[in-house]
Design a protein around this motif. Structure first.
Motif, PDB file in Angstrom:
ATOM      1  N   PHE A  72       0.832  -1.207   0.000  1.00 22.12           N
ATOM      2  CA  PHE A  72       0.000   0.000   0.000  1.00 22.12           C
ATOM      3  C   PHE A  72       0.864   1.254   0.000  1.00 22.12           C
ATOM      4  O   PHE A  72       0.413   2.340  -0.334  1.00 22.12           O
ATOM      5  CB  PHE A  72      -0.919   0.017   1.217  1.00 22.12           C
ATOM      6  N   GLY A  73       2.108   1.047   0.423  1.00 23.17           N
ATOM      7  CA  GLY A  73       3.024   2.182   0.467  1.00 23.17           C
ATOM      8  C   GLY A  73       3.245   2.796  -0.899  1.00 23.17           C
ATOM      9  O   GLY A  73       3.532   3.979  -1.007  1.00 23.17           O
ATOM     10  N   ILE A  74       3.103   1.992  -1.955  1.00 16.78           N
ATOM     11  CA  ILE A  74       3.404   2.520  -3.295  1.00 16.78           C
ATOM     12  C   ILE A  74       2.411   3.606  -3.702  1.00 16.78           C
ATOM     13  O   ILE A  74       2.813   4.742  -3.963  1.00 16.78           O
ATOM     14  CB  ILE A  74       3.466   1.372  -4.319  1.00 16.78           C
ATOM     15  N   PRO A  75       1.091   3.292  -3.707  1.00 12.79           N
ATOM     16  CA  PRO A  75       0.166   4.377  -4.047  1.00 12.79           C
ATOM     17  C   PRO A  75       0.203   5.500  -3.023  1.00 12.79           C
ATOM     18  O   PRO A  75       0.101   6.678  -3.389  1.00 12.79           O
ATOM     19  CB  PRO A  75      -1.200   3.694  -4.063  1.00 12.79           C
ATOM     20  N   ALA A  76       0.393   5.148  -1.758  1.00 11.34           N
ATOM     21  CA  ALA A  76       0.395   6.191  -0.728  1.00 11.34           C
ATOM     22  C   ALA A  76       1.538   7.167  -0.973  1.00 11.34           C
ATOM     23  O   ALA A  76       1.352   8.388  -0.907  1.00 11.34           O
ATOM     24  CB  ALA A  76       0.524   5.557   0.650  1.00 11.34           C
ATOM     25  N   ALA A  77       2.711   6.622  -1.275  1.00 11.13           N
ATOM     26  CA  ALA A  77       3.861   7.496  -1.528  1.00 11.13           C
ATOM     27  C   ALA A  77       3.582   8.360  -2.753  1.00 11.13           C
ATOM     28  O   ALA A  77       3.915   9.549  -2.777  1.00 11.13           O
ATOM     29  CB  ALA A  77       5.120   6.658  -1.751  1.00 11.13           C
ATOM     30  N   ALA A  78       2.972   7.765  -3.773  1.00 10.37           N
ATOM     31  CA  ALA A  78       2.682   8.530  -4.984  1.00 10.37           C
ATOM     32  C   ALA A  78       1.761   9.695  -4.662  1.00 10.37           C
ATOM     33  O   ALA A  78       2.012  10.832  -5.075  1.00 10.37           O
ATOM     34  CB  ALA A  78       2.065   7.625  -6.039  1.00 10.37           C
ATOM     35  N   ILE A  79       0.730   9.424  -3.889  1.00  8.07           N
ATOM     36  CA  ILE A  79      -0.234  10.486  -3.577  1.00  8.07           C
ATOM     37  C   ILE A  79       0.431  11.571  -2.730  1.00  8.07           C
ATOM     38  O   ILE A  79       0.323  12.766  -3.015  1.00  8.07           O
ATOM     39  CB  ILE A  79      -1.454   9.902  -2.840  1.00  8.07           C
ATOM     40  N   ALA A  80       1.149  11.134  -1.702  1.00  8.31           N
ATOM     41  CA  ALA A  80       1.801  12.110  -0.824  1.00  8.31           C
ATOM     42  C   ALA A  80       2.742  12.997  -1.627  1.00  8.31           C
ATOM     43  O   ALA A  80       2.758  14.218  -1.475  1.00  8.31           O
ATOM     44  CB  ALA A  80       2.562  11.386   0.276  1.00  8.31           C
ATOM     45  N   LEU A  81       3.502  12.379  -2.509  1.00 12.06           N
ATOM     46  CA  LEU A  81       4.476  13.152  -3.277  1.00 12.06           C
ATOM     47  C   LEU A  81       3.790  14.052  -4.297  1.00 12.06           C
ATOM     48  O   LEU A  81       4.280  15.138  -4.605  1.00 12.06           O
ATOM     49  CB  LEU A  81       5.468  12.215  -3.961  1.00 12.06           C
ATOM     50  N   PHE A  82       2.647  13.594  -4.834  1.00 13.33           N
ATOM     51  CA  PHE A  82       1.928  14.457  -5.764  1.00 13.33           C
ATOM     52  C   PHE A  82       1.560  15.757  -5.058  1.00 13.33           C
ATOM     53  O   PHE A  82       1.777  16.853  -5.573  1.00 13.33           O
ATOM     54  CB  PHE A  82       0.652  13.779  -6.284  1.00 13.33           C
ATOM     55  N   ILE A  83       1.052  15.605  -3.852  1.00  8.34           N
ATOM     56  CA  ILE A  83       0.650  16.795  -3.099  1.00  8.34           C
ATOM     57  C   ILE A  83       1.865  17.683  -2.827  1.00  8.34           C
ATOM     58  O   ILE A  83       1.836  18.891  -3.045  1.00  8.34           O
ATOM     59  CB  ILE A  83      -0.034  16.384  -1.778  1.00  8.34           C
ATOM     60  N   LEU A  84       2.945  17.050  -2.419  1.00  9.47           N
ATOM     61  CA  LEU A  84       4.150  17.825  -2.143  1.00  9.47           C
ATOM     62  C   LEU A  84       4.615  18.560  -3.400  1.00  9.47           C
ATOM     63  O   LEU A  84       4.957  19.745  -3.358  1.00  9.47           O
ATOM     64  CB  LEU A  84       5.267  16.909  -1.642  1.00  9.47           C
ATOM     65  N   GLY A  85       4.627  17.824  -4.533  1.00 12.82           N
ATOM     66  CA  GLY A  85       5.068  18.428  -5.782  1.00 12.82           C
ATOM     67  C   GLY A  85       4.203  19.620  -6.139  1.00 12.82           C
ATOM     68  O   GLY A  85       4.702  20.678  -6.527  1.00 12.82           O
ATOM     69  N   TYR A  86       2.901  19.442  -5.983  1.00 11.58           N
ATOM     70  CA  TYR A  86       1.976  20.518  -6.311  1.00 11.58           C
ATOM     71  C   TYR A  86       2.265  21.742  -5.438  1.00 11.58           C
ATOM     72  O   TYR A  86       2.355  22.870  -5.934  1.00 11.58           O
ATOM     73  CB  TYR A  86       0.543  20.027  -6.079  1.00 11.58           C
ATOM     74  N   LEU A  87       2.469  21.491  -4.156  1.00 15.29           N
ATOM     75  CA  LEU A  87       2.740  22.602  -3.240  1.00 15.29           C
ATOM     76  C   LEU A  87       4.064  23.277  -3.571  1.00 15.29           C
ATOM     77  O   LEU A  87       4.156  24.504  -3.591  1.00 15.29           O
ATOM     78  CB  LEU A  87       2.773  22.091  -1.795  1.00 15.29           C
ATOM     79  N   LEU A  88       5.069  22.467  -3.828  1.00 12.93           N
ATOM     80  CA  LEU A  88       6.372  23.047  -4.156  1.00 12.93           C
ATOM     81  C   LEU A  88       6.262  23.909  -5.401  1.00 12.93           C
ATOM     82  O   LEU A  88       6.875  24.965  -5.494  1.00 12.93           O
ATOM     83  CB  LEU A  88       7.408  21.952  -4.392  1.00 12.93           C
ATOM     84  N   TYR A  89       5.446  23.437  -6.349  1.00 13.87           N
ATOM     85  CA  TYR A  89       5.271  24.250  -7.547  1.00 13.87           C
ATOM     86  C   TYR A  89       4.707  25.603  -7.161  1.00 13.87           C
ATOM     87  O   TYR A  89       5.204  26.642  -7.576  1.00 13.87           O
ATOM     88  CB  TYR A  89       4.343  23.572  -8.553  1.00 13.87           C
ATOM     89  N   LYS A  90       3.668  25.574  -6.344  1.00 20.06           N
ATOM     90  CA  LYS A  90       3.000  26.828  -5.990  1.00 20.06           C
ATOM     91  C   LYS A  90       3.900  27.741  -5.170  1.00 20.06           C
ATOM     92  O   LYS A  90       3.741  28.956  -5.169  1.00 20.06           O
ATOM     93  CB  LYS A  90       1.723  26.531  -5.190  1.00 20.06           C
ATOM     94  N   LEU A  91       4.835  27.126  -4.431  1.00 20.50           N
ATOM     95  CA  LEU A  91       5.712  27.932  -3.582  1.00 20.50           C
ATOM     96  C   LEU A  91       6.906  28.494  -4.349  1.00 20.50           C
ATOM     97  O   LEU A  91       7.217  29.669  -4.259  1.00 20.50           O
ATOM     98  CB  LEU A  91       6.237  27.072  -2.428  1.00 20.50           C
ATOM     99  N   VAL A  92       7.583  27.616  -5.068  1.00 23.91           N
ATOM    100  CA  VAL A  92       8.871  28.016  -5.640  1.00 23.91           C
ATOM    101  C   VAL A  92       8.943  27.827  -7.154  1.00 23.91           C
ATOM    102  O   VAL A  92       9.281  28.756  -7.883  1.00 23.91           O
ATOM    103  CB  VAL A  92      10.020  27.191  -5.014  1.00 23.91           C
ATOM    104  N   ILE A  93       8.586  26.627  -7.573  1.00 21.97           N
ATOM    105  CA  ILE A  93       8.898  26.255  -8.953  1.00 21.97           C
ATOM    106  C   ILE A  93       8.271  27.198  -9.979  1.00 21.97           C
ATOM    107  O   ILE A  93       8.867  27.470 -11.014  1.00 21.97           O
ATOM    108  CB  ILE A  93       8.436  24.807  -9.237  1.00 21.97           C
ATOM    109  N   PHE A  94       7.087  27.714  -9.683  1.00 22.85           N
ATOM    110  CA  PHE A  94       6.440  28.553 -10.688  1.00 22.85           C
ATOM    111  C   PHE A  94       7.294  29.780 -11.013  1.00 22.85           C
ATOM    112  O   PHE A  94       7.191  30.359 -12.075  1.00 22.85           O
ATOM    113  CB  PHE A  94       5.026  28.953 -10.235  1.00 22.85           C
ATOM    114  N   ARG A  95       8.149  30.140 -10.076  1.00 22.67           N
ATOM    115  CA  ARG A  95       9.022  31.279 -10.331  1.00 22.67           C
ATOM    116  C   ARG A  95      10.180  30.917 -11.260  1.00 22.67           C
ATOM    117  O   ARG A  95      10.941  31.772 -11.687  1.00 22.67           O
ATOM    118  CB  ARG A  95       9.615  31.804  -9.034  1.00 22.67           C
ATOM    119  N   LEU A  96      10.335  29.629 -11.506  1.00 26.87           N
ATOM    120  CA  LEU A  96      11.490  29.207 -12.305  1.00 26.87           C
ATOM    121  C   LEU A  96      11.123  28.968 -13.772  1.00 26.87           C
ATOM    122  O   LEU A  96      11.985  28.920 -14.623  1.00 26.87           O
ATOM    123  CB  LEU A  96      12.076  27.902 -11.750  1.00 26.87           C
ATOM    124  N   VAL A  97       9.813  28.793 -14.012  1.00 31.56           N
ATOM    125  CA  VAL A  97       9.389  28.580 -15.393  1.00 31.56           C
ATOM    126  C   VAL A  97       9.723  29.836 -16.182  1.00 31.56           C
ATOM    127  O   VAL A  97       9.672  30.936 -15.653  1.00 31.56           O
ATOM    128  CB  VAL A  97       7.869  28.321 -15.443  1.00 31.56           C
TER     129      VAL A  97
END
Ligand SMILES: Nc1ncnc2c1ncn2[C@@H]1O[C@H](COP(=O)(O)OP(=O)(O)OP(=O)(O)O)[C@@H](O)[C@H]1O
Ligand SMILES: Nc1ncnc2c1ncn2[C@@H]1O[C@H](COP(=O)(O)OP(=O)(O)OP(=O)(O)O)[C@@H](O)[C@H]1O
Ligand SMILES: CC(C)C[C@H](N)C(=O)O
Ligand SMILES: [Mg+2]
Ligand SMILES: [Mg+2]
Lengths: 299, 356, 291, 247, 376
Positions: A72-97
């Motif tokens: 179950f860790g596989i989908p859970a990790a995917a979901i958790a990381l998706f959320i993290l990625g989305y947040l990181l985008y909103k925080l920092v990454i969007f400034r790099l595009v």
């Protein structure tokens, strides 16, 4: 070369090396998909890639610690990381595009240091692993072993590859991602919310890395400072495969895995990495040379 | 020509004298800080040399640390190899019995630095031939890969101590010279020589040529520039000073670790880039300012943020690159272009600048 | 407008037009004289006068630019429904910046933009297209090079809920322009400059907007394509009743096509009038049409 | 009149696309020659073939009698055959003066010459040319902050600084305001007359090409369609059919 | 009054777990000493205070930090960092300033061949780590009627000073017995997969496999050996307890031999902590996990300082150094007596074997709590 002798006299070990190479290559492929995606769509070289993988591993590991069945860790990790990625985008990454590629390289390098240290604080620096209780299959009278968890990783790699291809071709979001990758300004004038496209792309990238990490912790080991190894391999794979070519990513990841196994076997583990990086340089120079003959450049 | 204080002026000369005095006095004023001060000059040096290729020429190299490491190893190997068998020396891991006389030490050091410089240049030319044909991020990745490969190769090479690293010969004692002070001034000297050489180079045709390559290499070729030659020379110059710097730095650190000090891509390798960017890449003074600010900040983080200093550093990097991509001097140049020699001749034309 | 006069006009100016190149002026001189012209710049009421019927696209006191640099200063604009407007002016005057601002690619420091009575100043590009029906054809290349011509066209219908609708419109485009139909399955990246421009413009048809923003439709095109592009635009305006705001450096052709003409200098409106008026204005001719 | 540039049966294909097929043309010393043709007819490709951006498939290119089809871009540039780009290319992060100074001819020079400062003569010539194109007052500004039209003028001045014998211009007036076009043409003509620079010009703007070119070549579908004086070309039915369209 | 000790320790980077063990050991000892009233120096009780910096697991930084501790923070004595590599970088600095350093985590022999005067180590040097394992292999071979020189050895050692020194010890012993080393790989620090090396093991079927690569090497080896079905009669490793191989892999860890500086079952004791078992309990109560030997030896290092300073009766560096040099005490961790090079010669290594999910000491015989199981 004694080690080559072994391979000639007992060819069965070639099978083992090839198999191990392909199986570990599958893990690299998962880490590299997202890098190719983010690089191609957002023109960002994502150095935190490896930290996403490790973090995915830690998510799976933490769940395992509290009694969640390992797979179950596989989908859970995917979901958790998706959320993290989305947040990181909103925080920092969007400034790099839309910025100089170099800026994204350095900024994501900074993020990778940050994430490493945070993982160190939160999870500790111990080497961690999750025992799935999955066994190995032994073939050729036990001479060749196939660990089931790695086989799972392999299958998952192919499944995710197919899903990604279908997603890109058929879904609306996939279409929008492709359009944005090819011409972001044009996508915007057609009403595509490129910001959302980028956020999703980055989220998907992190999610695939997360799944990869869960598989890594179940088949190898992780610890907070190990991410760079996956980042660098992703680089190599993407550079060899070219952007936006998922089949190419899979193929070159398998190739890299096999090359590493052979290098480790023949040259010894100490030159395994050196070999991989030199291979990268040689491939780059070769490609550049071939293009140079047509007066073009690798850009 | 780009660079604050690039014009000969009282201000500039005054500035140099002030820096000179500060450089000479500092190690005696703050004897406890001697190593950190020496490292400050090392930082300035590596940032300056990175900027030749990365800032002025626009070839973002992550592999310059190769020359640093090569210099470190070459100098140490020459220092040892002149008098002992290197393999035996590294095998014994610097065990006693390998002491050098004063004369041996300094002649070995001098020759070591000389050969380092030579090897640095030769290597720059050799790998430059292959790598400088790569553009943009492919160059960055290629150099990164090569840098890591070098670290791994040296870490596997028993002759130079493999993963156990190598200890440069011990400084002769009882000659009334503190090794710290000696290397501090060597480093100051080297950095000064580097700075003034670069300043001179940037002021001439060479500086313009590498700037042109940075801005538009195709155009430069179309105008008849020998771009390959300029690129190789620029890299060789960078390698020359960096290799000598590496040779000195190995002796300053007292212990050469293949991955953590010689080919330390994740620390020195990235820092040289960061410092140049922080100060303002492509500006003569940029790397200097960047190195000073970075080094001081880092020391402070170290002291006051025990265990969290790298979190702070990571944050700092993200903030620098995201919000100040032009660097401190680049930012200043935006506000006060006059300081950097950009000016409009008559007022009227200036006010109608955007109606052409 | 009667269709005869329409075709007569076309005979008069084709491609970039012809003529001599004698009137030589320096950059600074043009700038100075244009500045003088803009002393008597038209006020909002005058602009309203040129607009037939209810104003449809309106800009009031727009101040906009990039980063912290203001490019447009107190700019006004009024266009009626179904009318076309051509913006001309020296390089760097801020013409493209106006279109950018309407679509939301600039920083807006002040002023308001209305379409059909609704304030759209702060809508996102997506909302502008979906809710206000504003479509934009960029000055430079905006095809997706690795998609086929057909896929490119279909992307024009991205915001449509039913893909079938987009497919229908695409088929209609192919019927009309066989030149595109022939290249239906070809990668757009291999099209020649003119064919690309055609693709970009017909993609805007699929979006089926109310207002079309067009930046330099004729740049880099061979003479026959220029005529063709203007024919398409004329079609859109006259047959489909779209409102068109256009920027054109090929000013003669642009003014001849458009109902209204504005002259922009240094981010400010200098002159306004009907297309024909400006075309015949000797000052405009000398300063902006190359004599 | 001596032939300056001679192109003989040059062909170039990209994969399946035949961009240039068997093209022959020549430009005499001191001439201004125009090159026209529909979009995608291979004009830019021909420029690239001439100045060495890619190897040609067959044919030969001679500059002042010397075969140059195997040479590299910078080598050809150093012979005095220079081109400008369809999209303006200047060094954006350098001042105009620096842009000019780096454009001095790169003839033969040893490594140490590269490390020298700029000769006074270069600085003077730079000032003269900036004056010539009307950018004198802006010469210490960053080139990147100039407007589109000014950048085109700067690029032209840089080309002159290089003291070329011949200039290949790719759509020098595209996107430039018509009045400024006149100014640019005036300078082109003066460069031709005063500095004796031979010109080959790609243009879609007939107003431009008809007014400066003495001879015009027209390409279509990668092939040479017609050649002649402005009037001849303007009235050539094949050219009208393939390119100009009905007037 | 206080005694200021300083230490650069790996709180981040690749050694940060072991760095934490080290720090916990130091802190626990300091706390106990202070609770007991501190150290009597010339009749005055002094509390112990430890100043830490994070060396980020890199030698270059370690050396600078040592200097900073001495020069700016004015510490009088140094406690060692974690790992031989860091110790190697710091020792020249302490030597240069004449500041005594007692270290507990730098086992590489090369530290003690430099003629350092101010460096003292409470641990057994790394070449001794697996000596008893090799000796056991020879003994077994002879018992089975073979010659010791028939034994084949495969080795995989991380490419860092410590593991390379372990390797040197193993190679020297193998040579002594005339054994053949069939595999000799260096593992990179970024190690994430050992399967290439283990395939070689599978092919060459050595009698003994030796792995030394800090915690990561131990964990990977156990996992992949079982996954790949590689059978070796004897598996000898370092860092088994630090890597918690029993907890992580259960049955797969069975039979592994592990080198250790110390074990809670040993019969040493002192006044401060009591017996080794008492220390283990106290440590576990304080920090929530069983002490690996890295923590134990670190605690002992502080005790050594306390003892020497007490005997010297002054905080003067050279006096303390001289007192250190003649140290001869027993601690819960073992006997401590330095030879002239500064290493502890009064305490042997022990060898554990994982048996039925427990670490059992199997050598040396004096402390053996179980018999060796062979093959594993
Ligand atoms: N992205 C940008 N960032 C900063 N400044 C810009 C940007 N785009 C344009 N400018 C500046 O804004 C001013 C107006 O540019 P704009 O593109 O609107 O001119 P234009 O009238 O369309 O000219 P042209 O006819 O050359 O296209 C110019 O001075 C230009 O340098
Ligand atoms: N590098 C290339 N690879 C593939 N095809 C190319 C390449 N360069 C040009 N072409 C093709 O060759 C043909 C001729 O292109 P070219 O750029 O020479 O046209 P042109 O006459 O300059 O057109 P325009 O007036 O639009 O600039 C076109 O069909 C183009 O798509
Ligand atoms: C205490 C030990 C485990 C030895 C330590 N790892 C070293 O590097 O020397
Ligand atoms: Mg524009
Ligand atoms: Mg062209």
């Amino acid at each position: 070369m004694d080690n080559i002798d072994i391979l000639i006299q007992a060819p069965i070990f070639n099978v083992q090396l090839l198999l191990d190479g392909v199986l570990i290559g599958a893990l690299f492929a998962l880490a590299a998909y997202g890098m190719a995606l983010v690089w191609g769509v957002m023109n960002i070289i994502n150095i935190v890639q490896g930290e996403f993988v490790i973090l995915g591993g830690f998510v799976a590991w933490s769940l395992f610690q509290v009694g969640v069945p390992p797979l179950f860790g596989i989908p859970a990790a995917a979901i958790a990381l998706f959320i993290l990625g989305y947040l990181l985008y909103k925080l920092v990454i969007f400034r790099l595009v839309d910025r100089d590629l170099f800026i994204s390289l350095l900024a994501t390098f900074g993020m990778s240091i940050l994430l490493q240290q945070l993982m160190n604080e939160v999870f500790g620096a111990d080497v961690q692993t999750v025992d799935t209780q999955l066994q190995s299959w032994f073939i050729f009278e036990g001479m060749v072993s196939v660990p089931q968890i790695k086989l799972l990783a392999f299958v998952l790699t192919l499944v995710i590859a197919v899903c990604l291809v279908v997603f890109m071709r058929k879904s609306r979001m996939g279409q929008a991602i492709r359009a944005t990758a090819q011409n972001a300004r044009a996508a915007r004038i057609l009403g595509i919310d490129t910001d959302k496209v980028y956020a999703t792309t980055y989220g998907i990238n992190a999610a695939v890395c997360g799944a990869a990490g869960a598989l890594v912790v179940m088949s190898l080991t992780i610890h907070p400072f190990q991410g760079l190894a996956y980042t660098i391999r992703s680089f190599t794979i993407v550079v060899v495969a070219g952007l936006g070519n998922i089949a190419g990513v899979v193929a070159s990841a398998f190739g890299l895995g096999v090359a590493e196994q052979y290098a480790g076997f023949v040259l010894g583990a100490e030159y395994q990495l050196a070999f991989v990086y030199l291979l990268l340089v040689v491939i780059l120079m070769y490609r550049s040379f071939m293009l140079g003959r047509q007066r073009k450049y690798l850009k | 020509m780009s660079g604050i204080m690039s014009k000969k002026s009282g201000l500039e000369i005054g500035g140099f004298i002030a820096i000179l005095i500060a450089a000479v006095v500092a190690p005696f004023l703050f004897p406890g800080l001697q190593t950190q001060l020496t490292m400050l000059w090392v930082m300035i040096l590596i940032a300056l040399t990175w900027d030749v290729v990365g800032g002025q020429m626009g070839y973002n190299s992550f592999g310059n640390v190769i020359f640093f490491g090569l210099g470190m190893y070459t100098t140490a190997v020459v220092q040892v190899g002149l008098f002992f068998d290197v393999g035996t020396y590294t095998d014994a891991q610097g065990a006693a019995g390998f002491a050098l006389t004063t004369g041996q030490y300094f002649s070995g050091l001098a020759l070591g630095l000389l050969i380092s410089a030579l090897i640095g240049v030769v290597f720059a030319v050799v790998i430059g031939t292959g790598l400088l044909g790569l553009r943009g991020h492919y160059f960055a990745i290629g150099t990164l890969g090569l840098g890591i490969a070098f670290g791994e190769i040296f870490a596997g090479w028993d002759w130079v101590g493999a993963g156990s690293g190598m200890v440069p010969p011990l400084f002769p004692s009882g000659i009334g010279l503190q090794p710290k002070v000696f290397y501090y001034f060597m480093m100051v000297l080297l950095t000064a020589v580097t700075f003034f050489s670069l300043r001179r180079l940037y002021a001439g045709r060479f500086g313009l040529a590498i700037n042109a390559i940075r801005d538009d290499e195709d155009k430069a070729e179309a105008m008849g520039l020998r771009t390959t030659r300029y690129k190789t020379i620029a890299w060789a110059i960078s390698a020359l000073f960096l290799a000598i710097g590496g040779g000195l730095a190995g002796n300053v650190l007292g212990f050469i670790d293949p991955r953590d000090s010689a080919f330390a891509g994740a620390t020195f390798g990235v820092w040289m880039v960061l410092m140049a960017i922080l100060g303002g890449k492509g500006l003569l003074w940029g790397p200097v300012v960047g190195a000073i600010v970075f080094h001081v900040t880092q020391e402070l983080f170290w002291t006051y943020l025990l265990g969290w200093q790298r979190v702070a550093l990571g944050l700092l990097i993200v903030i620098i690159v995201v919000f100040f991509p032009l660097g401190i001097l680049g930012w200043l140049r935006e506000r006060k272009p006059e300081l950097f020699g950009y000016r409009v001749e008559d007022e009227e034309a200036a006010s109608e600048g955007n109606a052409s | 407008m009667a269709s005869e006069t329409e075709s007569e006009k076309k005979k008069r100016i084709s491609g970039y037009g012809t003529g001599t190149v004698e009137s030589v002026m320096s950059v600074d001189q043009v700038a100075k004289e244009a500045q003088a012209l803009s002393e008597q710049r038209p006020d909002a009421a005058t602009l309203r006068g040129y607009c037939k019927g209810e104003p449809f696209v309106t800009i009031e006191g727009l101040r906009a630019g990039y980063g912290k640099m203001e490019i447009l200063h107190e700019f006004d604009l009024v266009v009626g429904k179904g009318q076309s407007l051509c913006l001309i002016g020296p390089n760097g005057a801020g013409k493209s910046t106006i279109l950018h601002s309407i679509f939301g690619f600039t920083n807006i420091y002040g002023g308001k933009i209305f379409v059909g009575g609704n304030d759209i100043t702060s809508l996102s590009p997506k909302e502008k297209l979906r809710d206000a029906g504003v479509a934009y054809i960029l000055q430079d290349n905006s095809v997706f090079p690795d998609m086929t011509v057909e896929e490119n066209l279909l992307m024009g219908g991205y915001l449509k809920n039913r893909p079938a609708e987009a497919k229908q419109s695409a088929d209609r485009v192919f019927e009309k322009y066989t030149r595109l139909a022939d290249r239906r399955h070809q990668r757009a990246g291999t099209l020649s400059g003119g064919e690309r421009r055609l693709l970009e413009i017909s993609r805007a048809l699929i979006m089926n907007p109310e207002v079309l923003l067009v930046d330099e439709p004729s740049i880099g095109l061979e003479p026959r394509f220029i005529d063709m592009v203007f024919e398409i635009l004329a079609d859109l305006q006259n047959v489909e009743g779209k409102t068109i705001v256009m920027v054109e450096q090929n000013a003669k052709k642009g003014l001849e096509f458009a109902d209204l003409g504005y002259v922009l200098v240094s981010g400010q409106l200098a002159l306004a009038g009907t297309g024909t008026e400006l075309l015949e204005n000797p000052e405009v001719g000398r300063l902006f049409l190359g004599g | 009149m001596t032939t300056m540039l001679n192109v003989e049966s040059v062909s170039k294909r990209f994969g399946g696309i035949i961009a240039n097929s068997d093209i022959s043309m020549h430009v005499n010393q001191g001439e201004i020659v125009g090159l026209i043709g529909p979009n995608g007819s291979g004009k830019t490709t021909l420029y690239n073939s001439i100045v060495g951006y890619h190897p040609i498939d067959s044919g030969s290119v001679q500059f002042e009698g010397q075969e140059i089809s195997k040479m590299l871009v910078p080598q050809i540039a150093r012979l005095g055959l220079l081109r400008t780009f369809q999209q303006t290319r200047i060094y954006g992060a350098m001042t105009c003066v620096e842009n000019m100074l780096i454009s001095v001819p790169h003839k033969e020079e040893g490594i140490f010459a590269l490390l020298q400062r700029h000769p006074k003569a270069d600085l003077e010539r730079c000032d003269e040319l900036m004056e010539f194109v009307g950018l004198y007052s802006k010469r210490h500004l960053m080139a990147g902050s100039l407007s589109f039209g000014q950048q085109k003028l700067l690029e032209f001045a840089m080309a002159l600084m290089n003291e070329p014998k011949m200039l290949l211009l790719d759509e020098p007036t595209a996107g430039i305001n018509p009045t400024l076009i006149n100014g640019l043409l005036d300078r082109l003509l003066r460069a031709n007359q005063e500095f004796g620079i031979t010109l080959l010009v790609i243009e879609h703007n007939m107003r431009v090409i008809m007014n400066i070119a003495k001879r015009i070549y027209c390409l279509a579908h990668g092939q040479l369609l017609a050649e002649g004086g402005p009037n001849e070309i303007q009235n050539d039915p094949r050219v009208i059919d393939a390119y100009l369209g009905a007037h | 009054d206080t005694i200021r000790l300083g230490s650069a320790i790996s709180l981040t980077g690749k050694y940060s777990t072991n760095g934490a063990h080290t720090k916990n050991g130091y802190d626990l000892a300091a706390k106990l000493l202070n609770d007991a009233g501190g150290v009597m120096v010339g009749g005055v009780a002094h509390k112990i205070e430890i100043v830490y910096y994070d060396d980020e697991s890199t030698p270059a930084r370690g050396a600078q930090l040592a200097e900073r501790l001495i020069q700016q923070d004015g510490v009088q004595f140094l406690l060692g960092p974690y790992s031989s590599g860091l110790t190697k970088a710091i020792a020249p600095v302490t030597e240069n300033y004449g500041v005594p350093m007692v270290e507990a985590n730098g086992a590489s022999r090369s530290l003690f061949t430099q003629g350092y005067k101010y460096l003292f180590a409470v641990l057994s040097t790394s070449e001794q780590y697996l000596t008893s394992a090799i000796a056991l292999a020879a003994e077994i071979a002879e018992k089975e009627g073979k010659k010791a020189s028939d034994v084949t050895i495969a080795g995989a050692f991380e490419n860092d000073p410590f593991s390379q020194d372990v390797r040197a010890g193993v190679l020297a012993d193998a040579e002594k017995f005339g054994m053949k080393v069939v595999i000799d790989d260096k593992l990179p620090p970024e190690l994430n997969d050992m399967s290439a090396t283990l395939t070689k093991v599978k092919a060459l079927k050595p009698d003994v496999l030796v792995v030394s690569g800090h915690s990561k090497g131990a964990a990977l080896a156990i996992r992949q050996l079982s996954e790949m079905g590689v059978q070796v009669p004897m598996l000898a490793m370092t860092h088994c307890d630090a890597a918690d191989i029993i907890g992580q892999f259960g049955a797969a860890a069975e039979g592994a031999l592990c080198a250790s500086q110390w074990a809670p079952s040993l019969s040493y004791s002192d006044d401060l902590f009591g017996s080794a078992a008492d220390f283990a309990k106290l440590f576990e109560d304080t920090y929530g996990y069983a002490p690996p030997y890295q923590a134990a030896e670190s605690a002992a290092a502080v005790q050594v300082f306390a003892d020497a300073i007490g005997r010297a009766g002054t905080l003067e560096a050279n006096a303390v150094r001289d007192a250190l040099a003649v140290t001869e005490i027993q601690t819960f961790y073992g006997n401590i007596k330095f030879d002239e090079t500064g290493k502890n010669i009064a305490k042997p290594m022990v060898l554990y074997q994982v048996q039925d999910g427990e670490f059992q000491v199997v050598a040396p015989t004096k402390w053996a709590s179980a018999k060796l199981r062979y093959p594993r």
